[in-house]
Scaffold this motif. Structure first.
Motif, short mmCIF file in Angstrom:
data_model
loop_
_atom_site.label_atom_id
_atom_site.label_comp_id
_atom_site.label_asym_id
_atom_site.label_seq_id
_atom_site.Cartn_x
_atom_site.Cartn_y
_atom_site.Cartn_z
N HIS A 170 -12.18 -3.30 -5.79
CA HIS A 170 -10.85 -3.63 -5.26
C HIS A 170 -10.31 -4.89 -5.94
O HIS A 170 -9.52 -5.63 -5.34
CB HIS A 170 -10.93 -3.84 -3.75
N GLN A 227 -10.63 -5.74 5.30
CA GLN A 227 -11.56 -4.63 5.08
C GLN A 227 -12.14 -4.68 3.66
O GLN A 227 -13.30 -4.31 3.43
CB GLN A 227 -10.89 -3.29 5.36
N MET A 228 -11.35 -5.16 2.68
CA MET A 228 -11.83 -5.27 1.31
C MET A 228 -12.84 -6.41 1.18
O MET A 228 -13.85 -6.28 0.49
CB MET A 228 -10.66 -5.48 0.35
N TYR A 229 -12.56 -7.53 1.84
CA TYR A 229 -13.52 -8.63 1.85
C TYR A 229 -14.83 -8.18 2.49
O TYR A 229 -15.92 -8.48 1.99
CB TYR A 229 -12.97 -9.83 2.63
N ARG A 251 -16.93 -6.01 0.30
CA ARG A 251 -17.50 -6.82 -0.78
C ARG A 251 -18.80 -7.51 -0.31
O ARG A 251 -19.70 -7.74 -1.10
CB ARG A 251 -16.47 -7.85 -1.22
N LEU A 271 -6.47 -7.10 3.87
CA LEU A 271 -7.46 -7.58 2.91
C LEU A 271 -8.82 -7.72 3.56
O LEU A 271 -9.85 -7.67 2.88
CB LEU A 271 -7.01 -8.92 2.33
N THR A 284 -7.84 2.67 2.18
CA THR A 284 -9.05 2.04 1.64
C THR A 284 -10.33 2.43 2.37
O THR A 284 -11.42 2.30 1.79
CB THR A 284 -8.92 0.51 1.68
N GLY A 329 -5.06 -6.03 -4.27
CA GLY A 329 -6.45 -6.25 -4.65
C GLY A 329 -6.97 -7.51 -4.01
O GLY A 329 -6.30 -8.14 -3.19
N ILE A 330 -8.18 -7.88 -4.36
CA ILE A 330 -8.75 -9.14 -3.91
C ILE A 330 -9.29 -9.90 -5.11
O ILE A 330 -9.59 -9.31 -6.16
CB ILE A 330 -9.88 -8.94 -2.87
N THR A 379 -17.60 -0.93 -4.47
CA THR A 379 -16.21 -0.50 -4.60
C THR A 379 -15.40 -1.55 -5.35
O THR A 379 -15.50 -2.74 -5.07
CB THR A 379 -15.57 -0.26 -3.22
N SER A 383 0.86 -1.19 0.00
CA SER A 383 0.00 0.00 0.00
C SER A 383 0.89 1.23 0.00
O SER A 383 2.03 1.19 0.52
CB SER A 383 -0.94 0.03 1.20
#
Length: 476
Positions: A453, A382-384, A387, A380, A403, A244-245, A451, A213
């Motif tokens: 990602h 927070q991205m999961y 989603r 990751l 993020t 990314g995821i 979003t 990051s």
């Protein structure tokens, strides 16, 4: 372009943390008609290894100082992961169930690196670029550059990605003889703090350094990891690229691990159905807001705060909220979390261990996810969570800062400044208030679910960086 990714983990083959998710996803998105992507990791005793078919494509003996170890290179035959997967099998060192935390980890991962380079040296073609991940592969750029044994490989551009700078692969000079022969005039490239430091060597010897990051790159120049001045020296060849995821794996609309799938249009019903199932399993009331933590139980993740956070929040909001902790790590933290089970039965539960399916179910079921990290290179979770329409509650550090924006600033989560019980509990209070406003919370959830990602743009950024490094190599 022929790209080699070399690391210690790769999902779903062998996973401890986010490193596995990255190495299991980024190569898939880089693979196309123009790029041949190969991933190389050690061969551990995992379910994936025993349940899938492999063919031996190379056999040899590696020399580690005075020791000789037979090794073989196994290729997964179906390419089911979307790229070519190779396992380096060294029976005396890696025929074990765990990935890390053995007394001979230095010998294990140094042997892995030597075996990998020996194999590449013997191939009919050499890679266009070698992408190393973390300190477990940090000596590859040095050996390739300075060990005469690998002269044929010395012009291959290398890139090191730092997933977590706290772990550096440090060992003393009495193990220097493990490395293949090299001119001792170059020993300074290995040294940092009067020891051999694998990560420092990679930073010095790689053509490019990336972090997971942009904010983490800035933090490494000033944090207490011990390499601050080195990062300042190599800033000219450093770049922060946000992870990314894999949106094919993490997709609530088709995730096979969920009780019911859902999209933004069916989010209310979908999350509730999953929440009802999960709460039934853990003896909690699905009508209450569910806060969860998913991850390793270590201080760097802020997990040492959790026992007091659970106690304080469930006392303040008695019978009004539920908290679920999934993770493993520090035994003392694990025991403290277990001790709370009898005190807050019905509003609190914990699962000590790692379970991928349960993690997916928890992301889908939770209303909020707690991420109170002291250090978070990217993150990751927070991205999961975004989603799956789950609102992250984060400390502003590293990739979390890059993020998540606080909802009061028209953002997608809840943010606080300090890794403290007080700050986390204040954020829980704000979350409880937000939960009561159905229209607002749904707007934030939908914003998160929409979003992007994915690895698509990130993988392209890496490919552009590879081409730049290769071009510079040819120019020199």
């Amino acid at each position: 372009m022929e790209i080699f990714h070399i690391g210690a983990e790769c999902y779903p083959v062998a996973k401890v943390g986010g490193l596995a998710d990255v190495i299991g996803s980024l190569p898939k998105y880089q693979s196309n008609e123009e790029n041949s992507v190969r991933v190389v990791i050690p061969s551990y005793q995992t379910a994936f290894r025993s349940e899938n078919d492999f063919e031996c494509v190379h056999w040899g003996k590696l020399k580690l100082g005075n020791f000789n170890f037979p090794f073989s290179v196994l290729k997964e035959t179906s390419n089911k992961l979307g790229f070519e997967l190779y396992l380096i099998e060294i029976p005396e060192l890696f025929d074990r169930p765990n990935i890390y935390n053995y007394r001979d980890d230095i010998e294990r991962f140094l042997s892995f690196q030597i075996a990998t380079l020996d194999w590449i040296l013997g191939r009919s073609s050499i890679p266009d670029i070698i992408h190393c991940h973390d300190h477990h592969t940090g000596l590859i750029p040095f050996m390739k550059k300075y060990c005469p044994k690998y002269d044929k490989l010395k012009d291959i551009p290398t890139l090191i990605t730092i997933h977590n700078g706290l772990y550096q692969g440090i060992f003393t000079f009495n193990k220097l003889y493990y490395l293949p022969e090299f001119d001792l005039i170059n020993i300074k490239e290995l040294e940092w703090g009067n020891c051999i430091n694998s990560l420092a060597a990679a930073i010095k010897c790689s053509d490019e350094v990336t972090t997971v990051s942009p904010s983490y790159l800035n933090e490494l120049n000033h944090s207490d990891n011990g390499l601050e001045t080195l990062f300042q020296q190599v800033r000219h060849k450093s770049k922060g690229i946000l992870n990314g995821i894999d949106i094919d794996v993490w997709d609530p609309n088709k995730d096979p691990m969920l009780e019911i799938n859902y999209s933004t249009a069916t989010m209310d019903e979908g999350k509730l159905k999953n929440k009802e199932e999960l709460c039934a399993h853990f003896n909690m009331d699905p009508t209450k807001p569910l806060f969860s933590f998913i991850g390793r139980l270590y201080n760097e993740k802020g997990a040492d705060l959790l026992p007091k956070v659970v106690s304080s929040a469930l006392t303040t909001f008695k019978g009004e909220i539920n908290i679920l902790i999934l993770g493993y790590g520090d035994v003392e933290i694990e025991n403290q979390l277990k001790q709370l089970l009898s005190v807050y039965n019905g509003n609190y539960n914990t699962f000590i261990g790692y379970n991928e399916e349960l993690a997916h179910k928890t992301y889908a079921s939770s209303d909020f996810i707690l991420i109170p990290s002291r250090v978070e290179p990217c993150g990751l979770n927070q991205m999961y969570a975004l989603r799956y329409g789950t609102i992250p509650i984060v400390r502003k550090t590293g990739g979390l800062k890059d993020t998540i924006v606080d909802f009061e600033d028209n953002g997608n989560g809840i943010c606080h400044d300090q890794a403290s019980v007080e700050d986390v509990c204040d954020s829980i209070q704000r979350a409880v208030d937000l939960y009561k406003n159905k229209e607002n919370i749904n707007q934030i959830r939908i914003k998160g679910m929409n979003t992007d990602h994915s690895w698509k743009n990130v993988s392209q950024e890496y490919l552009e960086l590879y081409n730049l490094i290769i071009a510079k190599t040819y120019e020199s």
